[in-house]
Design a protein around this motif. Structure first.
Motif, PDB file in Angstrom:
ATOM      1  N   UNK A 168     -75.435 -65.442  31.467  1.00 54.57           N
ATOM      2  CA  UNK A 168     -75.054 -64.034  31.314  1.00 54.57           C
ATOM      3  C   UNK A 168     -74.361 -63.814  29.973  1.00 54.57           C
ATOM      4  N   UNK A 169     -73.653 -64.836  29.525  1.00 57.71           N
ATOM      5  CA  UNK A 169     -72.946 -64.690  28.260  1.00 57.71           C
ATOM      6  C   UNK A 169     -72.796 -66.033  27.577  1.00 57.71           C
ATOM      7  N   UNK A 170     -72.417 -65.972  26.302  1.00 57.16           N
ATOM      8  CA  UNK A 170     -72.386 -67.177  25.501  1.00 57.16           C
ATOM      9  C   UNK A 170     -71.103 -67.186  24.673  1.00 57.16           C
TER      10      UNK A 170
ATOM     11  N   UNK B 140     -81.767 -61.491  18.346  1.00 57.74           N
ATOM     12  CA  UNK B 140     -82.653 -61.017  19.425  1.00 57.74           C
ATOM     13  C   UNK B 140     -82.044 -61.236  20.807  1.00 57.74           C
ATOM     14  N   UNK B 141     -81.357 -62.344  20.967  1.00 59.07           N
ATOM     15  CA  UNK B 141     -80.761 -62.654  22.273  1.00 59.07           C
ATOM     16  C   UNK B 141     -79.686 -61.645  22.624  1.00 59.07           C
ATOM     17  N   UNK B 142     -78.859 -61.338  21.627  1.00 60.21           N
ATOM     18  CA  UNK B 142     -77.779 -60.395  21.865  1.00 60.21           C
ATOM     19  C   UNK B 142     -78.369 -59.022  22.189  1.00 60.21           C
TER      20      UNK B 142
ATOM     21  N   UNK C  10     -77.581 -60.683  26.075  1.00 55.37           N
ATOM     22  CA  UNK C  10     -76.686 -61.816  26.297  1.00 55.37           C
ATOM     23  C   UNK C  10     -75.425 -61.624  25.468  1.00 55.37           C
ATOM     24  N   UNK C  11     -74.342 -61.275  26.134  1.00 60.69           N
ATOM     25  CA  UNK C  11     -73.081 -61.045  25.435  1.00 60.69           C
ATOM     26  C   UNK C  11     -72.636 -62.332  24.752  1.00 60.69           C
TER      27      UNK C  11
END
Lengths: 326, 326
Positions: free
Chosen positions: A114-116, A130-132, A136-137
């Motif tokens: 869910x997040x990084x 692109x992920x953000x 993906x926070x």
DNA sequence: CTGAAAGCGCTAACAT
DNA sequence: ATGTTAGCGCTTTCAG
């Protein structure tokens, strides 16, 4: 689950309701379902659940090396926050290799954490854009993100070495050396900057022979220290740029008969017993702050990315208060 | 993926082939697919993949506290082995709470990790039996599994304190104290047993007033040490049962004028500078061995569960060689 | 209160 | 070389 439904003689959805404590099931039906669950040793497959729900209840942490106590504390603090939010933590060590950092971060994204939280090894994080954008926070800790705008939590490296160096100057030192990590690392550069600022503040000259940046491997730090301690104008005090440098510096100085002052960066276990003066940063607070920021994002906070800097603290214990030896 | 297929004007399976580097795609088609992937910022969703393939390429590690450098090194070693096998590591801290250990382990199983490494906090692991039967390979490290038969990797705690205590006896000590972790913890019990064996080997009496087991919180260790150091027949040497006890013992002894010998268990950073004699265990080897065992299981090894014990090593550095003061 | 059907995004197996 | 179909195990939707 299908099997459980069959055995309990109910529909699939009823089992799902029981497993998830959803309302709308007669106590009697529930009992029958639970019996079937126990009999079959059933446990919900979260992979399937995740696929359907879109949230994995897990967050990723990319750090440098879990075996380093600094990152161990940080990771543990993140874990506690994650746990409070019902999430698991997946962490990976980049070993200070940008390519490995990238692989790890992308692997975590592919698993749809869910997040990084990332402790950057590299200096370009556009690969995460692109992920953000895909939701993906991401929060950066300990070092700033490279070439992208994102939430960041840092320690005040600059202020820390500035205070540490000023402390040595206040104790009479004029020839002070600085040994730090590789210049590409943001915190290393900031700490050097703080050291230089303190010298300049005091009207002291900057001398490149008294600055050494590079790997924190013991051999390199040792030879850098010995170089500064020799020659016609040896340093009377050292500023160590991180915990590994501090450790080696302490070892080297212990072998010399002439006392040399030392201020380390990062606190160490047993540093009190050895009387090592340090500029301490709070690894746990760093982790906690970053994780809280991340979960606030996951809960929908959409304000502009924010950069937080946590204060460092000078802890005098003796080694930083040694006067210059003539 | 569907979108990519549509955009590239190919079938779903072709995209899958490209994404997974499977053979059977014309270079030209591949190029078109890759273009679509880039244009759409597509990244494979591993959750779906996992659901289909049955393997998650991840393993779980339940340990006590990631902020403890001992477990940090262990975890890092496990991670390296996992990485070599293309797997990610999910770790969780039990905080020495059996209930939390259970929750964590089961949560990891629900996510269908391929394997599980557990540093037990509890003494009953029958709750894992259904999971193991369901195919989740499990290895226990540092402490043995309770009430189930499983692969286990341990340090030789008994041999370690036995050697450490014998070392003190060889240096003339007759009144030696032991301060260890709570008796319910297997390693704590083994270390006490080793201490007692050494005394018995040497024909020395066992005196319960010289043994203290309990929390490793600094206050408790401190008061236990002070009790043994006072009275008409004070101890002339101490054996510390783990790294946290060693640290507090060093602090307490540093405050006394009369020298007291000390042998610690677990090595510490800077222990060389402080001259602390320790019985060292190799956290990284523990983790590596366990992880290798786990992956051998995952590759199909079906032999009977095996228990491995890794040797410990006495490192004399001064504190253990202090003679008894009269 | 309960259940049948659809589908999350992917891959295995089988066409073409 | 490429496409189609079914289904992994669950939740969502909607109908009974």
């Amino acid at each position: 689950m299908k099997d459980v439904a069959a055995r309990a003689g109910v529909g699939l959805k009823t089992v799902s309701r029981v497993v998830n404590d959803e309302p709308g099931v007669t106590p009697d039906t529930e009992r029958r379902v639970r019996e079937a669950i126990d009999a079959l040793g059933f446990r919900r497959n979260d992979s399937a659940r995740v696929l359907r729900k879109g949230r994995t209840a897990s967050i990723g942490l990319v750090l440098e090396d879990l075996a380093d106590p600094f990152y161990g504390s940080l990771s543990r603090a993140v874990e506690e926050v994650a746990r409070a939010h019902g999430a698991l933590l997946i962490n990976g060590s980049s070993a200070e290799d940008p390519e490995r950092e990238r692989e790890l971060a992308l692997a975590l994204c592919a698993r749809r954490v869910d997040g990084l939280i990332v402790i950057p090894a590299g200096r370009d994080h556009r690969y995460l854009e692109p992920e953000i954008r895909a939701g993906i926070a991401t929060v950066f800790v300990d070092r700033p993100a490279g070439r992208i705008d994102a939430d960041t939590v840092l320690s005040d490296s600059f202020g820390g070495t500035r205070a540490g160096t000023a402390h040595l100057i206040a104790h009479g030192h004029r020839r002070i050396g600085f040994i730090g990590d590789r210049p590409g690392i943001h915190t290393a550069a900031e700490r050097l900057r703080g050291y230089r600022a303190a010298l300049t503040d005091a009207g002291l000259p900057l001398d490149d022979a008294r600055v050494s940046q590079g790997s924190t491997a013991p051999e390199r730090v040792r030879s850098a220290a010995l170089a500064m301690l020799g020659g016609p104008e040896p340093v009377t005090a050292l500023v160590a740029g991180n915990n590994r440098v501090t450790v080696t510096a302490v070892r080297v100085l212990a072998e010399r008969e002439r006392p040399v002052a030392l201020v380390g960066f990062d606190d160490l276990d047993l540093a009190d017993l050895l009387g090592i003066t340090v500029v301490a940063q709070d690894a746990a607070a760093l982790g906690r702050t970053a994780a809280e920021r991340l979960f606030r994002r996951l809960e929908g906070a959409a304000d502009a990315p924010e950069q937080v800097t946590l204060a460092t603290r000078l802890i005098p214990r003796g080694s930083g208060e040694i006067p210059p030896s003539p």
